[in-house]
Enzyme design. Structure first.
Site, mmCIF file in Angstrom:
data_model
loop_
_atom_site.group_PDB
_atom_site.id
_atom_site.type_symbol
_atom_site.label_atom_id
_atom_site.label_comp_id
_atom_site.label_asym_id
_atom_site.label_seq_id
_atom_site.Cartn_x
_atom_site.Cartn_y
_atom_site.Cartn_z
ATOM 1 C CG HIS A 39 -15.393 -27.712 -0.541
ATOM 2 N ND1 HIS A 39 -14.422 -27.610 -1.505
ATOM 3 C CD2 HIS A 39 -15.448 -29.018 -0.209
ATOM 4 C CE1 HIS A 39 -13.917 -28.809 -1.740
ATOM 5 N NE2 HIS A 39 -14.525 -29.682 -0.962
ATOM 6 C CG ASP A 56 4.117 6.525 2.858
ATOM 7 O OD1 ASP A 56 3.790 5.625 3.672
ATOM 8 O OD2 ASP A 56 3.500 7.604 2.760
ATOM 9 C CG ASP A 65 -12.971 -24.635 -2.415
ATOM 10 O OD1 ASP A 65 -13.028 -24.349 -1.218
ATOM 11 O OD2 ASP A 65 -13.319 -25.729 -2.866
ATOM 12 C CB SER A 89 -12.123 -31.868 -0.550
ATOM 13 O OG SER A 89 -13.100 -31.577 -1.500
ATOM 14 C CB VAL A 108 3.244 7.225 7.155
ATOM 15 C CG1 VAL A 108 2.090 7.688 8.035
ATOM 16 C CG2 VAL A 108 4.487 8.066 7.409
ATOM 17 C CG ASP A 114 -0.489 1.738 4.243
ATOM 18 O OD1 ASP A 114 -1.012 1.191 5.237
ATOM 19 O OD2 ASP A 114 -0.037 2.897 4.266
ATOM 20 C CD GLU A 115 3.842 2.013 5.216
ATOM 21 O OE1 GLU A 115 5.074 1.825 5.278
ATOM 22 O OE2 GLU A 115 3.298 2.643 4.285
#
EC number: 3.4.21.122
Length: 490
Positions: A294, A133, A343, A439, A135, A143-144
């Site tokens: 890992h 919003d 992982d 891996s 702010v 949130d921004e």
């Protein structure tokens, strides 16, 4: 990469990879089930999840399955690495207290209601109407800075509307490449802008986000407003980096364990510790590598131990090529070595890679993509060609199909050990598999002419055994976490 003789069995009908599933058919807050990938609400990306580790025994309700990460064996039991591990262990003593403190807050449960959204690792809950919003309400401003995303195989730029609590495509009207650069920066890409263009809207969208060109010098998403019309009927397709392309054009399919040729898998890297190949990884930007969590457990969690090699096929030639020291190692904060859940880890290089025909990035998966049950994928690495064998000198690659989560979780295979943050791939007959030394390496698939990273090589019970397919971290559930780290550490 291990091989056994035998032809692959049939897999069955089509299924949807819910890590990619379209938001409009997702429930607002789904329960975590053992037999499927996560479903994510429309209004936000998934919050972070856990990680993995070396040679453990996981108890099951039927037989005991010995699960082995695909790294180059147990680091501190190999004679060739014993002195290395003893030296590294000395450096971990002073950090033990700090690690213990981290463990105290690793496992937390969300207490947010269905009308609220969670602020990353802080656990703070805010109303979904406050997200994006303009702010900052979260302690770290999450949130921004999670307000733009790319959607689907066509990289459609979408922006979150706090008023409508939904994602909408950006209309091409008044768009310019300067806005594309801003959007890529918002997602965490650093000086990698590739291209943006308008493409016909094929989704049937009835709502869009449009530019208010008179809004002044503010953040991109603050320049955008909700509209029910788009005069051009074109939406923005944005590429922040040229990814998922190879210089070589091979017509033949790789079906099992073939030696790679130059440029076949240009995103593959070899990760070394003091001259020894330990894990693989995947290039996603000039500075960032995706690998397995890992791989970087203590005593190898410090970046000073790691060196990355790219564009080289043979281990015996690595030291004749350019090497890149690692600047940061970022393991997923919720990594659980016992359950092997989630992982994944990131490495940031001290100096950026120079892209060429042999060194290129793979694409991170976008929300809104769908995979078939038996989707053909490819694995690559320098892992052993048979169980308990030595690391291969040459890079190998093989095709493996995806396996439905419910089938992989059957009592005859992994008996509910597979979480939504994991992907099973391979032949149930045991003909092809990743193995020790693979891996962290890529599980990729080709869709729409682009190679996508959908998994990182994680664990399995032995190598190429019947009814014991390879298990991979489900990158589709980690893309938001990856972008968060890229933004925070740019």
């Amino acid at each position: 990469m291990a091989l056994n003789s035998g032809s692959p069995p049939g897999i069955g009908p089509c299924y949807e990879n819910h890590g990619y599933q379209s938001e409009h058919i997702c429930p607002p807050r789904p329960p975590v089930a053992p037999n499927g990938y996560n479903l994510y609400p429309a209004q936000y990306y998934p919050s972070p999840v856990p990680q993995y580790a070396p040679r453990i025994t996981t108890q099951a309700s039927t037989s005991v399955i010995h699960t082995h990460p695909k790294s180059s064996g147990a680091l501190c039991t190999s004679k060739s690495k014993k002195s290395l591990c003893l030296a590294l262990a000395l450096g971990t003593v002073l950090t033990g207290a700090a690690v213990a403190a981290v463990l105290l807050w690793r496992f937390w449960d969300s207490n947010c209601s269905t009308s609220e959204m969670e602020c990353g690792s802080s656990g703070t809950c805010i109303s979904s109407s406050l997200w994006c919003d303009g702010v900052a309400h979260c302690p770290n401003g999450e949130d921004e800075n999670r307000c733009v995303r790319l959607y689907g195989q066509s990289f459609i730029l979408q922006v979150y509307s706090s008023q409508r609590k939904a994602w909408y495509p950006v209309c091409q009207d008044d768009w310019s490449e300067s806005y594309g650069r801003a959007a890529c920066k918002d997602m965490g890409y650093k000086n990698n802008f590739y291209s943006s263009q308008g493409i016909p809207d094929q989704s049937g969208a009835t709502s869009f986000m449009k530019l208010n060109v008179s809004s002044g010098n503010v953040d991109l998403y603050k320049k955008l407003y909700h509209s029910d019309s788009c005069s051009s009927r074109m939406v923005v397709s944005l590429r922040c980096i040229e990814c998922g392309v190879r210089s070589v054009k091979r017509q033949s399919r790789i079906v099992g364990g073939l030696n790679a040729s130059p440029g076949d898998w240009p995103w593959q890297v070899s990760l070394h510790v003091q001259g020894v190949h330990v894990c693989g990884g995947s290039i996603i930007t000039p500075e960032w590598i995706v690998t397995a969590a890992h791989c970087v457990e203590e005593p190898l969690s410090s970046p000073r131990y790691w060196t990355a090699f790219a564009g080289i096929l043979r281990q015996s030639l690595m030291f004749y090529g350019s090497r890149h020291q690692v600047e940061k190692v970022i393991s997923h904060p919720n990594y659980d070595s016992k359950t092997k859940n989630n992982d994944i880890a990131l490495m940031k290089l001290q100096t950026p890679l120079a892209f060429n025909d042999l060194v290129k990035p793979v694409c991170l998966p976008n929300p809104g993509m769908m995979l078939d049950l038996d989707q053909e994928c490819w694995i690559s690495g320098w892992g052993a060609t048979y169980e308990k064998g030595k690391t291969s000198d040459v890079l190998n690659a093989a095709m493996v199909p995806l396996i439905e989560p419910s089938k992989c979780n059957s009592k005859y295979i992994y008996n509910n050990l597979i979480t939504p943050a994991m992907i099973c791939a391979g032949f149930l007959q045991g003909s092809v598999d990743s193995c020790q030394g693979d891996s962290g390496g890529p599980l990729v698939t080709l869709k729409n002419g682009i190679w996508w990273l959908i998994g990182d090589t994680s664990w399995g019970s032995g190598c190429a055994k019947a009814l014991r397919p390879g298990v991979y971290g489900n990158v589709t559930v980690f893309t938001d976490w990856i972008y968060q780290q890229m933004r925070a550490n740019s």
